[in-house]
Design a protein around this motif. Sequence first.
Motif, PDB file in Angstrom:
ATOM      1  N   VAL A  78       0.854  -1.193   0.000  1.00  0.00           N
ATOM      2  CA  VAL A  78       0.000   0.000   0.000  1.00  0.00           C
ATOM      3  C   VAL A  78       0.889   1.241   0.000  1.00  0.00           C
ATOM      4  N   LEU A  79       1.929   1.232   0.821  1.00  0.00           N
ATOM      5  CA  LEU A  79       2.859   2.366   0.856  1.00  0.00           C
ATOM      6  C   LEU A  79       3.521   2.571  -0.504  1.00  0.00           C
ATOM      7  N   ALA A  80       3.895   1.478  -1.163  1.00  0.00           N
ATOM      8  CA  ALA A  80       4.520   1.580  -2.486  1.00  0.00           C
ATOM      9  C   ALA A  80       3.545   2.161  -3.513  1.00  0.00           C
ATOM     10  N   ILE A  81       2.266   1.791  -3.421  1.00  0.00           N
ATOM     11  CA  ILE A  81       1.251   2.366  -4.319  1.00  0.00           C
ATOM     12  C   ILE A  81       1.096   3.852  -4.032  1.00  0.00           C
ATOM     13  N   LEU A  82       0.987   4.214  -2.763  1.00  0.00           N
ATOM     14  CA  LEU A  82       0.821   5.624  -2.401  1.00  0.00           C
ATOM     15  C   LEU A  82       2.026   6.460  -2.813  1.00  0.00           C
ATOM     16  N   ASP A  83       3.222   5.846  -2.786  1.00  0.00           N
ATOM     17  CA  ASP A  83       4.457   6.531  -3.193  1.00  0.00           C
ATOM     18  C   ASP A  83       4.659   6.509  -4.711  1.00  0.00           C
ATOM     19  N   LYS A  84       3.714   5.896  -5.429  1.00  0.00           N
ATOM     20  CA  LYS A  84       3.761   5.767  -6.899  1.00  0.00           C
ATOM     21  C   LYS A  84       4.942   4.930  -7.365  1.00  0.00           C
ATOM     22  N   ARG A  85       5.402   4.006  -6.519  1.00  0.00           N
ATOM     23  CA  ARG A  85       6.485   3.095  -6.899  1.00  0.00           C
ATOM     24  C   ARG A  85       5.943   1.781  -7.431  1.00  0.00           C
ATOM     25  N   LYS A  86       4.715   1.438  -7.118  1.00  0.00           N
ATOM     26  CA  LYS A  86       4.138   0.148  -7.492  1.00  0.00           C
ATOM     27  C   LYS A  86       3.084   0.329  -8.566  1.00  0.00           C
ATOM     28  N   THR A  87       3.307  -0.288  -9.726  1.00  0.00           N
ATOM     29  CA  THR A  87       2.369  -0.210 -10.842  1.00  0.00           C
ATOM     30  C   THR A  87       2.016  -1.593 -11.394  1.00  0.00           C
ATOM     31  N   GLN A  88       2.464  -2.637 -10.718  1.00  0.00           N
ATOM     32  CA  GLN A  88       2.161  -4.016 -11.116  1.00  0.00           C
ATOM     33  C   GLN A  88       1.943  -4.861  -9.874  1.00  0.00           C
ATOM     34  N   THR A  89       1.180  -5.922 -10.055  1.00  0.00           N
ATOM     35  CA  THR A  89       1.081  -6.948  -9.025  1.00  0.00           C
ATOM     36  C   THR A  89       0.981  -8.293  -9.719  1.00  0.00           C
ATOM     37  N   ARG A  90       1.507  -9.313  -9.073  1.00  0.00           N
ATOM     38  CA  ARG A  90       1.443 -10.670  -9.602  1.00  0.00           C
ATOM     39  C   ARG A  90       0.603 -11.522  -8.673  1.00  0.00           C
ATOM     40  N   ARG A  91      -0.294 -12.294  -9.270  1.00  0.00           N
ATOM     41  CA  ARG A  91      -1.189 -13.173  -8.522  1.00  0.00           C
ATOM     42  C   ARG A  91      -1.147 -14.561  -9.148  1.00  0.00           C
ATOM     43  N   VAL A  92      -1.042 -15.576  -8.307  1.00  0.00           N
ATOM     44  CA  VAL A  92      -0.966 -16.962  -8.775  1.00  0.00           C
ATOM     45  C   VAL A  92      -2.246 -17.329  -9.512  1.00  0.00           C
ATOM     46  N   ILE A  93      -2.102 -17.983 -10.640  1.00  0.00           N
ATOM     47  CA  ILE A  93      -3.256 -18.490 -11.381  1.00  0.00           C
ATOM     48  C   ILE A  93      -3.712 -19.771 -10.696  1.00  0.00           C
ATOM     49  N   LYS A  94      -4.995 -19.817 -10.352  1.00  0.00           N
ATOM     50  CA  LYS A  94      -5.553 -20.996  -9.673  1.00  0.00           C
ATOM     51  C   LYS A  94      -6.737 -21.499 -10.472  1.00  0.00           C
ATOM     52  N   PRO A  95      -6.787 -22.786 -10.768  1.00  0.00           N
ATOM     53  CA  PRO A  95      -5.699 -23.756 -10.626  1.00  0.00           C
ATOM     54  C   PRO A  95      -4.619 -23.493 -11.670  1.00  0.00           C
ATOM     55  N   GLN A  96      -3.438 -24.012 -11.410  1.00  0.00           N
ATOM     56  CA  GLN A  96      -2.337 -23.842 -12.349  1.00  0.00           C
ATOM     57  C   GLN A  96      -2.688 -24.508 -13.679  1.00  0.00           C
ATOM     58  N   PRO A  97      -2.456 -23.807 -14.784  1.00  0.00           N
ATOM     59  CA  PRO A  97      -2.799 -24.370 -16.096  1.00  0.00           C
ATOM     60  C   PRO A  97      -1.852 -25.490 -16.516  1.00  0.00           C
ATOM     61  N   GLU A  98      -2.390 -26.391 -17.322  1.00  0.00           N
ATOM     62  CA  GLU A  98      -1.574 -27.468 -17.897  1.00  0.00           C
ATOM     63  C   GLU A  98      -1.152 -27.050 -19.293  1.00  0.00           C
ATOM     64  N   MET A  99       0.073 -27.394 -19.632  1.00  0.00           N
ATOM     65  CA  MET A  99       0.585 -27.070 -20.960  1.00  0.00           C
ATOM     66  C   MET A  99       0.350 -28.236 -21.908  1.00  0.00           C
ATOM     67  N   CYS A 100       0.080 -27.900 -23.145  1.00  0.00           N
ATOM     68  CA  CYS A 100      -0.039 -28.891 -24.214  1.00  0.00           C
ATOM     69  C   CYS A 100       0.835 -28.354 -25.338  1.00  0.00           C
ATOM     70  N   GLY A 101       2.072 -28.818 -25.407  1.00  0.00           N
ATOM     71  CA  GLY A 101       3.031 -28.251 -26.348  1.00  0.00           C
ATOM     72  C   GLY A 101       3.419 -26.858 -25.908  1.00  0.00           C
TER      73      GLY A 101
END
Length: 177
Positions: A13-36
Amino acid sequence: MKEIPILFSTPMVLAILDKRKTQTRRVIKPQPEMCGDHFREPLKQRWSAGDRLWVREAWDSVPDYDGGYYIYKADYSKEDQLKVKWKPSIHMPKAACRIWLEVVGVRVERLQDIDEEGAIAEGCTGRDESIIRGSRGDTIYCSIKPYYQYKNLWESINGYGSWDLNPYVWVIEFKKL
Protein backbone atom coordinates in the motif's frame (compact mmCIF):
# COMPACT_ATOMS: atom_id res chain seq x y z
CA MET A 1 -15.79 -2.37 -16.64
CA LYS A 2 -15.93 -4.28 -13.36
CA GLU A 3 -15.11 -3.14 -9.83
CA ILE A 4 -13.03 -5.83 -8.14
CA PRO A 5 -11.53 -5.89 -4.62
CA ILE A 6 -7.82 -6.65 -4.33
CA LEU A 7 -5.76 -7.25 -1.17
CA PHE A 8 -2.44 -5.54 -0.54
CA SER A 9 -0.08 -5.74 2.43
CA THR A 10 0.86 -2.54 4.23
CA PRO A 11 4.30 -2.23 2.55
CA MET A 12 2.65 -2.62 -0.86
CA VAL A 13 0.00 0.00 0.00
CA LEU A 14 2.86 2.37 0.86
CA ALA A 15 4.52 1.58 -2.49
CA ILE A 16 1.25 2.37 -4.32
CA LEU A 17 0.82 5.62 -2.40
CA ASP A 18 4.46 6.53 -3.19
CA LYS A 19 3.76 5.77 -6.90
CA ARG A 20 6.48 3.10 -6.90
CA LYS A 21 4.14 0.15 -7.49
CA THR A 22 2.37 -0.21 -10.84
CA GLN A 23 2.16 -4.02 -11.12
CA THR A 24 1.08 -6.95 -9.03
CA ARG A 25 1.44 -10.67 -9.60
CA ARG A 26 -1.19 -13.17 -8.52
CA VAL A 27 -0.97 -16.96 -8.77
CA ILE A 28 -3.26 -18.49 -11.38
CA LYS A 29 -5.55 -21.00 -9.67
CA PRO A 30 -5.70 -23.76 -10.63
CA GLN A 31 -2.34 -23.84 -12.35
CA PRO A 32 -2.80 -24.37 -16.10
CA GLU A 33 -1.57 -27.47 -17.90
CA MET A 34 0.59 -27.07 -20.96
CA CYS A 35 -0.04 -28.89 -24.21
CA GLY A 36 3.03 -28.25 -26.35
CA ASP A 37 3.53 -24.50 -26.45
CA HIS A 38 0.04 -23.49 -25.35
CA PHE A 39 -2.32 -24.05 -22.44
CA ARG A 40 -4.55 -27.12 -22.59
CA GLU A 41 -7.62 -25.08 -21.55
CA PRO A 42 -8.35 -21.37 -22.01
CA LEU A 43 -7.55 -19.34 -18.90
CA LYS A 44 -10.41 -17.65 -17.06
CA GLN A 45 -9.22 -14.11 -16.74
CA ARG A 46 -10.62 -12.22 -13.77
CA TRP A 47 -9.16 -8.83 -14.70
CA SER A 48 -9.29 -6.85 -17.96
CA ALA A 49 -7.98 -3.48 -19.08
CA GLY A 50 -10.36 -0.78 -17.87
CA ASP A 51 -11.49 -2.67 -14.76
CA ARG A 52 -11.32 -0.77 -11.48
CA LEU A 53 -9.64 -2.37 -8.48
CA TRP A 54 -10.52 -1.19 -5.00
CA VAL A 55 -7.66 -1.78 -2.61
CA ARG A 56 -8.31 -3.64 0.60
CA GLU A 57 -5.76 -2.81 3.28
CA ALA A 58 -5.40 -3.10 7.07
CA TRP A 59 -7.80 -0.60 8.61
CA ASP A 60 -9.95 0.34 11.56
CA SER A 61 -13.01 2.48 12.14
CA VAL A 62 -13.12 5.25 14.71
CA PRO A 63 -16.53 6.34 15.97
CA ASP A 64 -17.22 10.03 16.50
CA TYR A 65 -20.21 12.34 16.73
CA ASP A 66 -20.51 12.46 12.91
CA GLY A 67 -20.79 8.68 12.65
CA GLY A 68 -17.12 7.82 12.45
CA TYR A 69 -14.24 7.61 10.05
CA TYR A 70 -11.63 5.13 8.86
CA ILE A 71 -7.93 4.95 9.63
CA TYR A 72 -5.32 2.91 7.76
CA LYS A 73 -2.30 1.05 9.05
CA ALA A 74 -0.12 2.36 6.23
CA ASP A 75 -0.54 5.92 7.55
CA TYR A 76 1.13 5.15 10.88
CA SER A 77 4.74 4.63 11.91
CA LYS A 78 5.76 1.07 12.77
CA GLU A 79 5.76 2.06 16.44
CA ASP A 80 2.26 3.57 16.29
CA GLN A 81 0.95 0.61 14.28
CA LEU A 82 1.46 -1.52 17.39
CA LYS A 83 -0.97 0.65 19.37
CA VAL A 84 -4.03 -0.25 17.28
CA LYS A 85 -5.79 -3.58 16.81
CA TRP A 86 -6.05 -3.40 13.02
CA LYS A 87 -8.80 -5.15 11.12
CA PRO A 88 -7.51 -7.48 8.39
CA SER A 89 -7.71 -6.23 4.84
CA ILE A 90 -9.93 -9.15 3.83
CA HIS A 91 -12.70 -7.66 6.01
CA MET A 92 -12.45 -4.12 4.64
CA PRO A 93 -15.77 -2.89 3.25
CA LYS A 94 -15.85 -1.06 -0.05
CA ALA A 95 -17.07 2.07 1.78
CA ALA A 96 -13.71 2.25 3.60
CA CYS A 97 -11.68 2.08 0.38
CA ARG A 98 -9.44 5.08 -0.28
CA ILE A 99 -7.30 3.71 -3.13
CA TRP A 100 -8.69 2.91 -6.56
CA LEU A 101 -6.61 1.46 -9.39
CA GLU A 102 -7.38 1.09 -13.08
CA VAL A 103 -6.14 -2.04 -14.84
CA VAL A 104 -4.13 -1.05 -17.92
CA GLY A 105 -2.94 -4.52 -18.92
CA VAL A 106 -2.98 -8.18 -17.96
CA ARG A 107 -0.68 -10.96 -19.12
CA VAL A 108 0.51 -14.40 -18.02
CA GLU A 109 4.08 -15.35 -17.20
CA ARG A 110 6.06 -17.66 -14.99
CA LEU A 111 6.88 -16.07 -11.66
CA GLN A 112 10.65 -16.37 -12.09
CA ASP A 113 10.47 -14.67 -15.51
CA ILE A 114 10.15 -11.30 -13.78
CA ASP A 115 13.00 -8.99 -14.77
CA GLU A 116 14.55 -6.00 -12.99
CA GLU A 117 12.06 -3.63 -14.61
CA GLY A 118 9.16 -5.81 -13.44
CA ALA A 119 10.56 -6.01 -9.90
CA ILE A 120 10.86 -2.22 -9.80
CA ALA A 121 7.24 -1.92 -11.06
CA GLU A 122 6.31 -4.23 -8.15
CA GLY A 123 7.64 -1.56 -5.79
CA CYS A 124 11.09 -3.04 -5.11
CA THR A 125 13.69 -0.31 -5.11
CA GLY A 126 16.75 -2.44 -4.52
CA ARG A 127 17.17 -1.05 -1.04
CA ASP A 128 16.19 -3.72 1.40
CA GLU A 129 14.12 -2.68 4.38
CA SER A 130 16.26 -4.75 6.75
CA ILE A 131 18.86 -2.84 8.71
CA ILE A 132 22.25 -4.14 9.72
CA ARG A 133 24.05 -2.58 12.69
CA GLY A 134 27.69 -1.95 11.94
CA SER A 135 30.50 -2.79 14.38
CA ARG A 136 30.63 0.88 15.47
CA GLY A 137 26.87 1.03 16.02
CA ASP A 138 26.25 2.74 12.69
CA THR A 139 23.25 1.88 10.54
CA ILE A 140 23.84 0.09 7.26
CA TYR A 141 21.03 -0.58 4.80
CA CYS A 142 21.45 -3.78 2.86
CA SER A 143 21.17 -3.08 -0.86
CA ILE A 144 20.18 -5.93 -3.12
CA LYS A 145 18.95 -6.07 -6.70
CA PRO A 146 15.22 -5.44 -7.11
CA TYR A 147 14.82 -8.97 -8.57
CA TYR A 148 16.11 -10.60 -5.37
CA GLN A 149 14.22 -8.16 -3.19
CA TYR A 150 11.04 -9.20 -5.04
CA LYS A 151 11.88 -12.87 -4.52
CA ASN A 152 12.16 -12.21 -0.76
CA LEU A 153 8.90 -10.24 -0.80
CA TRP A 154 7.11 -13.05 -2.68
CA GLU A 155 8.19 -15.64 -0.12
CA SER A 156 7.27 -13.36 2.79
CA ILE A 157 3.71 -13.19 1.41
CA ASN A 158 3.29 -16.67 -0.11
CA GLY A 159 5.46 -18.79 2.18
CA TYR A 160 8.90 -20.33 2.18
CA GLY A 161 9.61 -22.31 -0.99
CA SER A 162 6.80 -20.65 -2.98
CA TRP A 163 9.31 -18.95 -5.30
CA ASP A 164 10.87 -22.29 -6.25
CA LEU A 165 7.47 -23.60 -7.41
CA ASN A 166 7.67 -21.01 -10.22
CA PRO A 167 3.90 -20.90 -10.79
CA TYR A 168 2.15 -19.22 -13.68
CA VAL A 169 0.98 -15.81 -12.51
CA TRP A 170 -1.27 -13.05 -13.72
CA VAL A 171 0.73 -9.87 -14.18
CA ILE A 172 -1.69 -7.03 -13.58
CA GLU A 173 -0.48 -3.59 -14.62
CA PHE A 174 -2.36 -0.65 -13.15
CA LYS A 175 -2.42 3.07 -12.61
CA LYS A 176 -3.61 4.81 -9.47
CA LEU A 177 -6.79 6.84 -9.92
